[in-house]
Design an enzyme around this catalytic site. Structure first.
Site, PDB file in Angstrom:
ATOM      1  CE  LYS A 134     -36.289 -11.220 -23.568  1.00  0.00           C
ATOM      2  NZ  LYS A 134     -35.684  -9.821 -23.416  1.00  0.00           N
ATOM      3  CB  CYS A 158     -19.741 -11.812 -29.844  1.00  0.00           C
ATOM      4  SG  CYS A 158     -20.052 -11.978 -31.515  1.00  0.00           S
ATOM      5  CB  CYS A 169     -12.574 -11.053 -34.292  1.00  0.00           C
ATOM      6  SG  CYS A 169     -14.384 -10.808 -34.805  1.00  0.00           S
ATOM      7  CB  CYS A 223     -13.079 -13.945 -29.720  1.00  0.00           C
ATOM      8  SG  CYS A 223     -14.365 -15.262 -29.895  1.00  0.00           S
ATOM      9  CB  CYS A 250     -15.971 -18.053 -35.023  1.00  0.00           C
ATOM     10  SG  CYS A 250     -17.377 -16.801 -35.424  1.00  0.00           S
TER      11      CYS A 250
END
Length: 443
Positions: free
Chosen positions: A265, A335, A342, A345, A351
């Site tokens: 990463k 999130c 949610c 969102c 989703c």
């Protein structure tokens, strides 16, 4: 057509086979003629004067001519017989094939062809099959871009792309980007930015870090997660950079991963931020969590490295650099790892994990997590994400033992006092009367 041809060939064969007795009969007639010629020559020789040499030459010429004629006729007959046999076998095979084609309905399979395209430079590229792609991923990505349009997440203000000195030399900027990425592992962006600010004030260069002792370096980067281990990794990586790369960080993922404390990463993010090259997707805990929640992975993954390989299989390469900061900020604001928002969102309708990670009980109207107040408090929560309790290591400048004992003693006395106060509850008069009656009856 096959049956007509077969009949014609068999008729020709019969005609040719009938010529064989004629040839044999012609050869026998020649032999009889030769013998008659010999007898006539003998009679003429007795009647008159003759030349024996001349008669012998004529005899040899007639015998040679007759032998040649006989041999030629026999050879021609053999060739004709062989030709008839070959044509008969061919006719038999054609008939078998025609009969098989009439009886069997199946057709021969065609071989699969490999489709190729011509490139501009003269090479060829083979057409590849369509890879798997998740449903509605473009709509989900567009919604995340809309929610991240303000760029007010902690990663936008204090991420690795904002922690270096813009006035420094290019090699120093790259080194500072690498150090900020090493400090950000298992650490919040606010803590990383504060540590980077102290390091820059101290002098964040290769030579200065090598001249700094471990205790001083530990005090500068504290309280980042695993600060003792990171002090060791920073000193070792800096020594490798000065010895093998002349003070500049490696320019490839392979070289970056060889540095102590640098993983895939960090390597891909360093290539993107420091070298402006897209080598892969930098997947951290936010990208790993959100990719699995959105269904962007064909099968659930267990660690960020598996998620990186799964995303790179289908995600277009021009989105690899953007996807990290998009999902990291989205994970910091909306999130969340525990109790994602949610309700606020935009992707809640597309989703697959919407409302599955939220608390099971519906919040009360007065609760900050209620749907009535979530819309008004969504921006406040995004500006200041909830602080989760994180176990940090002990500071280099720890509290002395006598002071620590005094503090713990005061806390114990305070807790005992609160416990006694909670137990002393005033009883109402009816309750006291009932208790008195119970005592008298038992006595």
């Amino acid at each position: 057509m096959h049956f007509v041809t077969f009949g014609m060939l068999t008729h020709e064969k019969e005609n040719e086979t009938t010529q064989l007795p004629d040839l044999e009969r012609t050869g026998s007639e020649n032999r009889h003629k030769l013998s008659a010629l010999k007898s006539r020559m003998a009679r003429s020789a007795k009647q008159s004067n003759f030349d024996p040499g001349k008669i012998k030459e004529e005899k040899e010429e007639h015998s040679i001519a007759s032998d040649k004629t006989h041999d030629a006729l026999v050879a021609k007959g053999r060739r004709t017989e062989k030709a008839c046999k070959g044509e008969a076998s061919v006719c038999n095979t054609d008939a078998a094939v025609s009969q098989a084609s009439l009886t069997s309905p199946r057709k021969p399979r065609r071989a699969q062809l490999k489709v190729e395209y011509e490139l501009k430079d003269g090479g060829t590229a083979v057409k590849q099959e369509d890879t798997w792609q998740p449903n509605n991923w473009r709509l989900q990505l567009a919604n995340i871009r809309e929610m991240r349009s303000t760029r007010d997440a902690p990663v936008d203000q204090m991420g690795a792309a904002k922690c270096f000195d813009t006035d420094a030399a290019p090699e120093v900027i790259r080194y500072q980007v690498l150090i900020s990425l090493m400090l950000s592992s298992q650490t919040k962006d606010q803590v990383t930015a504060a540590a980077m600010q102290r390091l820059r004030a101290h002098g964040l260069t290769v030579a200065n870090i090598l001249n700094t002792d471990d205790d001083t370096l530990g005090k500068l980067i504290y309280p980042v997660g695993f600060w003792r281990t990171k002090v060791k990794y920073i000193k070792q990586s800096t020594a490798v950079i000065r010895q093998d790369y002349e003070g500049n960080i490696p320019s490839s993922v392979e070289g970056l991963v060889r540095l102590p404390g640098v993983g895939p990463k960090m390597a891909h993010l360093a290539m993107d931020i420091a070298w402006k090259q897209t080598s892969g997707i930098g997947v951290d805990t936010h990208v790993h969590r959100i990719s699995n929640r959105l269904g962007w992975i064909r099968s659930p993954t267990k660690n960020p490295e598996e998620t990186r390989r799964a995303l790179e299989e289908w995600l277009p390469r021009d989105l690899w650099s953007e996807i990290n900061w998009l999902l990291v900020g989205f994970g910091q604001q909306v999130c969340l790892p525990i109790g994602p928002l949610c309700v606020s969102c935009i992707n809640r309708h597309c989703c697959p994990s919407a409302f599955k990670c939220s608390p099971s009980k519906r919040a009360k109207p007065a609760s900050p997590l209620s749907p009535e107040r979530s819309s008004s408090l969504g921006r406040d929560k995004s500006a200041s994400p909830p602080q989760h309790a994180v176990k940090e290591e002990q500071s280099p400048a720890s509290v002395s033992a006598p002071e620590h004992k005094a503090v713990t003693k005061d806390e114990d006395t305070r807790q005992c006092r609160l416990k006694e106060e909670s137990q002393t509850v005033l009883l109402s008069p009816p309750v006291l009367r009932k208790r008195s009656k119970i005592k008298t009856n038992t006595s």
